[in-house]
Design an enzyme around this catalytic site. Structure first.
Site, PDB file in Angstrom:
ATOM      1  N   SER A   1       0.826  -1.203   0.000  1.00  9.42           N
ATOM      2  CA  SER A   1       0.000   0.000   0.000  1.00  9.42           C
ATOM      3  C   SER A   1       0.858   1.250   0.000  1.00  9.42           C
ATOM      4  CB  SER A   1      -0.912   0.028   1.231  1.00  9.42           C
ATOM      5  OG  SER A   1      -1.658   1.237   1.228  1.00  9.42           O
TER       6      SER A   1
ATOM      7  N   LYS B   1      -4.416  -6.856   3.283  1.00  7.36           N
ATOM      8  CA  LYS B   1      -4.426  -5.709   2.362  1.00  7.36           C
ATOM      9  C   LYS B   1      -5.855  -5.411   1.908  1.00  7.36           C
ATOM     10  CE  LYS B   1      -3.046  -2.392  -0.359  1.00  7.36           C
ATOM     11  NZ  LYS B   1      -3.923  -2.156  -1.433  1.00  7.36           N
TER      12      LYS B   1
ATOM     13  N   HIS C   1      -7.504  -3.604   4.647  1.00  9.09           N
ATOM     14  CA  HIS C   1      -6.932  -2.243   4.627  1.00  9.09           C
ATOM     15  C   HIS C   1      -7.716  -1.383   3.634  1.00  9.09           C
ATOM     16  CE1 HIS C   1      -4.482   0.743   2.495  1.00  9.09           C
ATOM     17  NE2 HIS C   1      -3.827   0.951   3.625  1.00  9.09           N
ATOM     18  N   ASN C   2      -7.960  -1.932   2.452  1.00  8.39           N
ATOM     19  CA  ASN C   2      -8.687  -1.162   1.442  1.00  8.39           C
ATOM     20  C   ASN C   2     -10.136  -0.928   1.847  1.00  8.39           C
ATOM     21  OD1 ASN C   2      -6.273  -1.449   0.036  1.00  8.39           O
ATOM     22  ND2 ASN C   2      -7.327  -1.561  -1.923  1.00  8.39           N
TER      23      ASN C   2
ATOM     24  N   GLU D   1     -10.034   1.842   4.056  1.00  6.03           N
ATOM     25  CA  GLU D   1      -9.777   3.019   3.204  1.00  6.03           C
ATOM     26  C   GLU D   1     -11.095   3.541   2.608  1.00  6.03           C
ATOM     27  OE1 GLU D   1      -6.468   2.478   0.300  1.00  6.03           O
ATOM     28  OE2 GLU D   1      -7.918   3.025  -1.236  1.00  6.03           O
TER      29      GLU D   1
HETATM   30  C1  6PG Z   1      -3.210   1.464  -1.603  1.00  6.85           C
HETATM   31  C2  6PG Z   1      -4.484   1.645  -2.369  1.00  6.85           C
HETATM   32  C3  6PG Z   1      -4.335   1.057  -3.738  1.00  6.85           C
HETATM   33  C4  6PG Z   1      -5.364   1.554  -4.722  1.00  6.85           C
HETATM   34  C5  6PG Z   1      -6.745   1.044  -4.432  1.00  6.85           C
HETATM   35  C6  6PG Z   1      -7.815   1.888  -5.030  1.00  6.85           C
HETATM   36  O1  6PG Z   1      -3.306   0.895  -0.521  1.00  6.85           O
HETATM   37  O2  6PG Z   1      -2.164   1.895  -2.071  1.00  6.85           O
HETATM   38  O3  6PG Z   1      -5.535   1.012  -1.703  1.00  6.85           O
HETATM   39  O4  6PG Z   1      -4.271  -0.326  -3.606  1.00  6.85           O
HETATM   40  O5  6PG Z   1      -5.349   2.921  -4.762  1.00  6.85           O
HETATM   41  O6  6PG Z   1      -6.817  -0.241  -4.983  1.00  6.85           O
HETATM   42  O7  6PG Z   1      -8.962   1.130  -5.014  1.00  6.85           O
HETATM   43  P1  6PG Z   1     -10.292   1.520  -5.721  1.00  6.85           P
HETATM   44  O8  6PG Z   1     -10.004   1.728  -7.176  1.00  6.85           O
HETATM   45  O9  6PG Z   1     -11.138   0.315  -5.489  1.00  6.85           O
HETATM   46  O10 6PG Z   1     -10.777   2.748  -5.049  1.00  6.85           O
END
Ligand code: 6PG
Length: 476
Positions: A128, A182, A185-186, A189
């Site tokens: 990430s 991960k 984590h998303n 996010e």
């Molecule tokens: C990270 C982000 C990265 C990416 C996401 C965006 O941790 O660096 O999460 O993995 O920006 O996959 O996800 P979406 O396109 O689903 O918003």
């Protein structure tokens, strides 16, 4: 063979990861399906370290020291399988394939098992931090065998972000554990961003404030308990003016949020595991809803805005209320995310250390935030903490924030400002702490129409009421 680690797939993430490795003194083998990318990387950044470029996969593999460590940085799904299929016949027992893409953990489990059958290690690794993170220090979440981590650990811990001298990388657990963490984590996010967006929307409606004024509020918040990368870049994005029109940037962007799938996977997995990650789910659905332009247009026509303006009485009180509601809702999102990780760890026998996970999210990743230190402390102090909400630091913040949280959600509902994540987090909190839930009635209904039985508060056993008969109770 001289290279310590190889990278195949040199689009922006792979390229930056390779540069980060080279800048940290590792000799990096390079490969890309079309060799132009490899050449341009060497031409533009060859001076940053030692690269060993190859045009064929066979030469690339041959340029690596044993046991070989090959990092695959291609699109998740079929392209990853294609690269693995090409690699496997070229590798030898004990070699390691690292997948740094956003793969689904179930795919990672499948690949790990298949490669294990060939005597190879497959290490699904969450990375990430976006492009910048990959270059300057990401947060790295490797799964796979403990044996593979003996080779990879010293390399990844070196190139990861460092917080107070501690690398934002640790071995998460076997097979798909890294990609699972991960994924969550998303999911967090998604929730974090939805909550920030709702806070912005509330401030804009309640204060009739401009994006630039709201940027200033976020900048101030970033100096306190909410300090985080996402709050920081929110101020940045809100302050930005569109060059073409001179209007605030947020006003010229189409209000339909996209997603590549990790949020959806998080919710699907939580449904399977029975973990109520309601904030993450609302955030994921809020993105879907935003994309249903036709339905939105039809609903706007059917229920036009009455045009009443919402103006809060006291600006400072309202701003502080929204801050407290944001912090409390954010704590709920993280509490749910960590519950999800614990459930996944139990289901798949991963033995994931929750405090350790919080530790490696303190830097490098998108959800890096000051309060991750508090999460680490909470789980390090009590490994079996029932929920993060009851850890002292969090319980204090949530408890003190409750009146503000209720005011914000109630005001938003009255004013017609949608706050799915704020309101569902508050509902989650109230449900968790309720003395009695109406789930008892649901059990009664299930027994009534389907003889599904129920338990009693005062006696052991399963019971059924003869609803169609004399309504006496029988032990099931
Ligand atoms: C990270 C982000 C990265 C990416 C996401 C965006 O941790 O660096 O999460 O993995 O920006 O996959 O996800 P979406 O396109 O689903 O918003």
């Amino acid at each position: 063979a001289t290279a310590q680690i190889g990278v195949t797939g040199l689009a922006v993430m792979g390229r930056n990861l390779a540069r980060n490795l080279a800048r940290n003194g590792f000799t990096v083998a390079l490969h890309n399906r079309s060799p132009e990318r490899t050449r341009s990387l060497v031409a533009e950044h060859g001076g940053e370290g030692t690269f060993v470029p190859s045009e064929s996969m066979a030469d690339f593999v041959a340029s690596l020291e044993r046991p070989r460590a090959v990092t695959v940085m291609v699109k998740a799904g079929a392209p990853t399988d294609a690269v693995i299929d090409e690699l496997v016949p070229l590798l030898e027992e004990g070699d390691i394939v690292v997948d740094c893409g956003n793969a689904h953990f179930a795919d990672t489990r499948r690949r790990e098992e298949a490669l294990r059958g060939h005597g190879l290690h497959f290490v699904g690794t969450g990375v990430s931090g976006g492009e910048e993170g990959a270059l300057h220090g990401p947060s790295i979440m490797p799964g796979g065998s403990a044996e593979s981590y003996r080779k990879l650990g010293p390399i990844f811990e070196r190139i990861a972000a460092q917080v107070e001298g501690v690398p934002c990388c640790r071995h998460i657990g076997p097979d798909g554990a890294g990609h699972f963490v991960k994924m969550v984590h998303n999911g967090i996010e998604y929730a974090d961003m939805q909550l920030i967006a709702e806070a912005y929307d509330l401030l804009r409606a309640g204060l009739s404030a401009s994006p630039a004024e709201i940027a200033e509020i976020f900048r101030e918040w970033n100096g306190g308990e909410l300090e985080s990368f996402l709050i920081e870049i929110t101020a940045d994005v809100l302050r930005h003016t569109d060059a073409a029109t001179g209007r605030p940037f947020v006003d010229v962007v189409l209000d339909q949020a996209e997603q590549k799938g990790t949020g959806r996977w998080t919710v699907q997995s939580a449904l399977d595991l029975g973990i109520p990650i309601t904030g993450i789910a609302e955030a994921t659905f809020a993105r879907s809803l935003s994309g249903h332009a036709d339905q939105r247009a039809a609903a706007r026509r059917a229920f036009p805005d009455a045009g009443e303006k919402w103006q809060v009485d006291d600006r400072d009180t309202f701003v502080e209320d929204v801050r407290r509601a944001l912090l409390a809702s954010k704590i709920v999102a993280y509490a749910q995310g960590f519950d999800h990780i614990r459930a996944g760890s139990r289901e798949y026998d991963w033995d994931i250390d929750l405090g350790g996970t919080a530790t490696i999210w303190r830097g490098g990743c998108i959800i890096r935030a000051r309060f991750l230190d508090r999460i680490r402390e909470a789980y390090d102090t009590e490994r079996d903490l029932p929920t993060l909400l009851v850890a002292p630091w969090f319980a204090d913040r949530v408890g003190a924030g409750v009146p503000a949280w209720r005011r914000v959600v109630a005001d938003a509902a009255r004013a017609g400002v949608p706050t799915p994540a704020f309101s569902s987090s508050l509902a989650y909190f109230d449900a968790l702490r309720a003395e009695r839930l109406p789930a008892a009635l649901i059990q009664g209904l299930r027994d009534n129409f389907g003889a599904h039985t129920y338990h009693r508060v005062d006696r052991e056993g399963s019971f059924h009421t003869l609803w169609a008969g004399d309504r006496s109770e029988v032990e099931a």
